[in-house]
Design an enzyme around this catalytic site. Structure first.
Site, mmCIF file in Angstrom:
data_model
loop_
_atom_site.group_PDB
_atom_site.id
_atom_site.type_symbol
_atom_site.label_atom_id
_atom_site.label_comp_id
_atom_site.label_asym_id
_atom_site.label_seq_id
_atom_site.Cartn_x
_atom_site.Cartn_y
_atom_site.Cartn_z
ATOM 1 N N ASP A 27 0.758 -1.183 0.007
ATOM 2 C CA ASP A 27 -0.162 -0.163 0.252
ATOM 3 C C ASP A 27 0.745 1.220 0.078
ATOM 4 O O ASP A 27 2.235 1.193 0.303
ATOM 5 C CB ASP A 27 -0.896 0.037 1.316
ATOM 6 C CG ASP A 27 -2.048 0.857 1.514
ATOM 7 O OD1 ASP A 27 -2.138 1.728 0.158
ATOM 8 O OD2 ASP A 27 -2.466 1.316 2.443
ATOM 9 N N GLU A 85 2.699 4.695 -4.301
ATOM 10 C CA GLU A 85 2.751 5.604 -5.257
ATOM 11 C C GLU A 85 3.980 6.171 -5.768
ATOM 12 O O GLU A 85 4.143 6.483 -6.904
ATOM 13 C CB GLU A 85 1.409 6.671 -5.227
ATOM 14 C CG GLU A 85 0.085 6.208 -5.240
ATOM 15 C CD GLU A 85 -0.407 5.295 -4.031
ATOM 16 O OE1 GLU A 85 0.273 5.410 -2.978
ATOM 17 O OE2 GLU A 85 -1.214 4.366 -4.198
ATOM 18 N N ASP A 108 -8.966 3.890 -2.061
ATOM 19 C CA ASP A 108 -10.139 4.481 -0.789
ATOM 20 C C ASP A 108 -11.274 5.077 -1.467
ATOM 21 O O ASP A 108 -11.431 6.289 -1.481
ATOM 22 C CB ASP A 108 -9.244 5.440 0.081
ATOM 23 C CG ASP A 108 -8.020 4.860 0.935
ATOM 24 O OD1 ASP A 108 -7.972 3.680 0.995
ATOM 25 O OD2 ASP A 108 -7.175 5.492 1.150
HETATM 26 C C1 GLC Z 1 -4.625 3.392 2.881
HETATM 27 C C2 GLC Z 1 -5.206 2.453 2.117
HETATM 28 C C3 GLC Z 1 -6.234 1.742 2.914
HETATM 29 C C4 GLC Z 1 -5.577 1.135 4.571
HETATM 30 C C5 GLC Z 1 -5.087 2.468 5.024
HETATM 31 C C6 GLC Z 1 -4.135 2.036 6.252
HETATM 32 O O1 GLC Z 1 -5.473 4.431 2.943
HETATM 33 O O2 GLC Z 1 -5.726 2.642 1.120
HETATM 34 O O3 GLC Z 1 -6.655 0.347 2.501
HETATM 35 O O4 GLC Z 1 -6.534 0.576 5.072
HETATM 36 O O5 GLC Z 1 -4.078 3.154 4.184
HETATM 37 O O6 GLC Z 1 -3.214 1.404 6.000
#
Ligand code: GLC
Length: 821
Positions: free
Chosen positions: A412, A415, A490
């Site tokens: 995650d 980017e 998100d």
């Molecule tokens: C980001 C991710 C989400 C995750 C959060 C905490 O917002 O997109 O899916 O729950 O980070 O890790």
């Protein structure tokens, strides 16, 4: 009158003043001279640059234009295929023009000024550079303008909001953390600069392989031309010719690589939230799934499992004994997937940071100092994933978590996303290894997430060489399907987001990424009970199926919305498990050919404008048509059935398309149709994929003339399928005036499933058959009930459902079944 004239004149001056300089910045390519054809390649040069056309396949041509007479190294993060079979190419020309011929295409080259036109071999124009600019540069920025016929439509470009048809909009490619994004938010998290153009039922494709921030304008600047370009790099694109859109997608997948076959458990239902902790909460969630008999294969641990968000650690107060917890959960049939972000906490006492410093693995600023940015853990350093050495190091870090029993990884914030800076990412001049070129972040940004997922997959494979890894990434680039699944970041718990998810996942499929899903129920905010149920009903048809929600939102488990909805939600998830053999086959096809699992109708019906215009309806694999209800308060739903015969999955009512209809869609039912002629393999409901082997393997047969379907199976977990441990066979159904014949070909391949029954369910049989024969022998008729369940071989007729059920031992040899009317 005079005042009007003044105003008009002012307006014209204003328009010219803004328009002319904007245009004037672009310097068009000018005239070029050809060099002799060399094999499959021809170059055109002038004093400022060189343009090379390379014919890779009869329907695939690369155009590489550089603003430099000696182009730099030729390297791509997306393209992996180099060994194209030799191909016969011809070039004939005069001083003004030339034609490059392949067995399927003709490229007309105009030399002064240089313009390209792509034609099929019958002389039909497919695509051409726009007359006024064609290829152009504004300093280091390349751009290409092409003719945009009024009836051409554009699909793909990866993770984009809005309608599936991208015509009339402009898009940017710059991987961006976009919490709470909306329909028109652009860019989002992923960069797939590939699209399919469709006109008069014929398709071609274009892949702009440039990793800099890029943009596509499909009719905003002008309704007659479209354009694509980037902030740097080369004008390097691939032109694909169909005319079948599936052929374009297959060729694209061949060029950039396809999705490897996922493990079966990756296709089960997955449950996530930000965050399940401590250990007792995780056990509580697991126990609830099993006690409530709601199937589930994986639970996700979000960032709070870590020690102060330090990647590759556990918070030992929340998770005192991870190996024990994970082993217990595995016994209950759950696999655990943990979140791993790229930012490494810049903490001198932290082993990962220490290792990264010692190995010189982090990216640096131009002055040679470490680049430090803020994410969840505070100040972080960032691995340089462009370096194979760094990817290998990063891969080794997973060892501990894997040994603790973690089964999959969720990459995650890659980017890469940064807090506390307006750009939300690293400074553009941060330096990366990039083939030894020392390239700036401006060039690497869009591939950072993909390279991280490659490092993760590599590490998992080194640790467990014979297990198919599951990696899920938020950011990626064209070709990222080689390494990981993707989810759409998100989103929010709104009806709008349920709607957006469908063309978005279809768009990802059309862009080469079949294993994709959206957070079911929505991430930001909390869904109403009705929204969650409708979303889950649609979501069990997402290729990747996971509920996830944010910190502080209400509970979002399938049982969190009251008893009545818990039952409906359970049945939705059970439907996915029943369909697993079918889904697995759709994934096998996707892995082989690049065809999506969740398919936009245009792939099968490119000449049907109504089908191509469907944003919310899709095909799952070859034979199921899904039309999710995406509005509140509905109990009927409008469906478009394309040409051919379709059966309502729930009622077996037969329809002939093309047809628009309204069907019953109470809250517990998603409109679902089966193609006439289909043989849909299904199985019994299990609570997780490994709970029990498939038994019986049920074939839902919808005879229509003569039809057949291929069936594939393997062990669902290892790579033995690459060494022949597969099961292939073919199921056929033939309707004759006096009988229906079914054929099951002999098994091929060395994979043998555990002993089981084969249940053939023939739909739409209007009266009881006189006799059923198997391999020429009369089969016993059983009334049904327990006797039928127990019988090794028997048949029965269900007159309320108009079904003939034939039950046999599932053996390796071929079978012939004749059902006499
Ligand atoms: C980001 C991710 C989400 C995750 C959060 C905490 O917002 O997109 O899916 O729950 O980070 O890790």
């Amino acid at each position: 009158m005079r005042r009007d004239l003044v105003r008009t004149t002012q307006l014209v001056i204003l328009l010219l003043a803004t328009w002319i300089p904007m245009r004037a910045e672009w310097q068009s390519v000018g005239s070029m001279s050809p060099s002799p054809l060399e094999g499959n390649q021809i170059s055109f040069r002038n004093r400022e640059g060189v343009i090379t056309l390379t014919v890779l396949a009869p329907d695939l041509i690369r155009v590489r234009a550089t603003r430099d007479t000696s182009p730099g190294p030729d390297y791509s993060y997306a393209v992996i295929k180099a060994d194209w079979p030799p191909i016969h190419v011809e070039y004939a020309g005069t001083r003004q023009s030339g034609t490059l011929r392949t067995p399927e295409l003709e490229v007309h080259v105009q030399l002064a000024p240089f313009r390209l036109g792509f034609y099929d071999r019958s002389g039909r124009l497919i695509s051409k550079d726009a007359d006024n600019l064609g290829m152009a540069w504004d300093g280091a920025r390349p751009r290409c303008w092409k003719w945009m016929p009024a009836d051409e439509h554009y699909f793909g470009l990866g993770e984009k909001g809005g309608p599936l048809d991208r015509r009339g909009r402009a898009f940017v490619m710059w991987n961006t953390d976009s919490y709470g994004w909306g329909d028109s938010t652009d860019p989002l998290y992923e960069t797939i600069p590939f699209f399919i153009a469709l006109r008069e039922g014929r398709a071609h494709g274009l892949f702009f392989d440039n990793t800099y921030r890029s943009s596509f304008d499909l009719g905003v600047e002008s309704p007659e031309t479209y354009s694509f370009g980037a902030e740097g790099g080369e004008l390097n694109y691939y032109f694909f010719y169909g005319p079948d859109p599936k052929k374009v997608l297959e060729r694209y997948t061949e060029l950039v690589g396809g999705m490897p076959m996922p493990a079966r458990w990756a296709l089960g239902y997955h449950q996530s939230r930000y965050s399940y902790y401590p250990e007792s909460t995780v056990r509580f969630i697991a126990d609830n799934f099993r006690q409530r008999r709601i199937p589930c294969d994986a639970l996700f641990l979000d960032i709070d499992y870590m020690d102060g968000y330090r990647v590759f650690t556990w918070d030992k107060s929340r998770f005192p004994d991870p190996p024990k917890l994970l082993a217990d959960l595995r016994r209950q049939g759950f696999r655990i997937v943990t979140n791993v972000d790229p930012g490494v906490k810049a903490d001198p006492n932290y082993w990962v940071y220490q290792q990264g410093l010692a190995g010189d693995d982090f990216v640096k600023k131009p002055d040679g100092k470490l680049y430090i940015g803020k994410v969840w853990p505070g100040d972080c350093a960032f691995p340089d994933f462009t370096s194979p050495k760094v990817r290998e190091w990063w891969g080794t870090l997973y060892k501990g978590l894997i040994q603790d029993g973690v089964a999959g990884f969720w990459n995650d914030m890659n980017e890469p996303a940064l807090f506390a800076v307006p750009s939300k990412t690293m400074d553009l001049d941060t330096l990366f290894w990039d083939q030894g070129l020392k390239s700036p972040h401006a060039k690497i940004h869009n591939v950072y997430g993909m390279l991280m997922s490659a490092a993760t997959q590599g590490g998992m494979l080194r640790q467990s060489p014979n297990e198919r890894p599951l990696v899920i990434t938020r950011a990626t680039y064209a070709g990222g399907q080689r390494y990981s699944a993707v989810w759409t970041g998100d989103n929010s718990s709104t009806w709008d987001h349920l709607r957006i998810s469908l063309p978005m996942i279809m768009g990802l499929g059309l862009s080469g990424l079949p294993l994709a899903g959206a957070d079911i129920g929505g991430f930001a905010m909390s869904p109403s009970p009705e929204l969650y149920t409708r979303w889950l009903e649609a979501g069990v048809f997402y290729p990747y199926c996971r509920t996830h929600t944010e910190l502080g939102s209400r509970n979002q488990e399938p049982w969190s919305f009251g008893n009545r909805l818990e039952d409906i939600n359970r049945r939705a998830i059970e439907l996915r498990y029943r369909l697993l053999p079918y889904l697995y086959n759709a994934f096998h096809q996707a892995a082989q050919t690049g065809l999506p699992v969740m398919r936009a109708l245009l792939l099968d019906y490119p000449d049907d404008a109504n089908a191509a215009g469907q944003n919310y309806e899709f095909l799952l694999g070859d034979d199921l048509l899904v039309a999710p209800v995406v509005k509140s308060g509905e109990d009927t739903w409008g469906v478009y059935l394309p040409r051919g015969v379709w059966y309502d999955f729930w009622t077996d009512r037969r329809y002939t398309g093309p047809a628009g209809l309204h069907v019953d869609a109470p809250l517990d039912r998603i409109p679902l149709f089966v193609r006439g002629g289909a043989v849909v393999p299904t199985q019994q409901v299990v609570q997780y994929v490994d709970e029990a082997p498939i038994n019986p393997l049920t074939l839902e047969i919808y005879p229509e003339g003569n039809s057949s379907r291929d069936y594939y199976e393997d062990d669902g977990l290892s790579f033995d399928y690459q060494r022949g441990a597969v099961l292939h066979r073919r199921f056929s159904a033939m309707q004759q005036p006096e009988s229906t014949s079914l054929e099951v070909s002999a098994r091929e391949g060395s994979y043998t499933p555990p002993a089981r029954s084969l249940l053939l369910k023939v739909h739409n049989v209007r009266s009881a058959p006189r006799r059923v024969e198997v391999n020429g022998q009369t089969l016993e008729l059983q009334a049904g009930g327990e006797d039928f369940e127990k019988a090794a071989g028997a048949w029965r007729y269900d007159e309320t459902a108009n079904l003939v059920l034939v039950k046999l031992a599932d053996q390796a040899a071929a079978l012939q079944v004749r059902i006499e009317k």
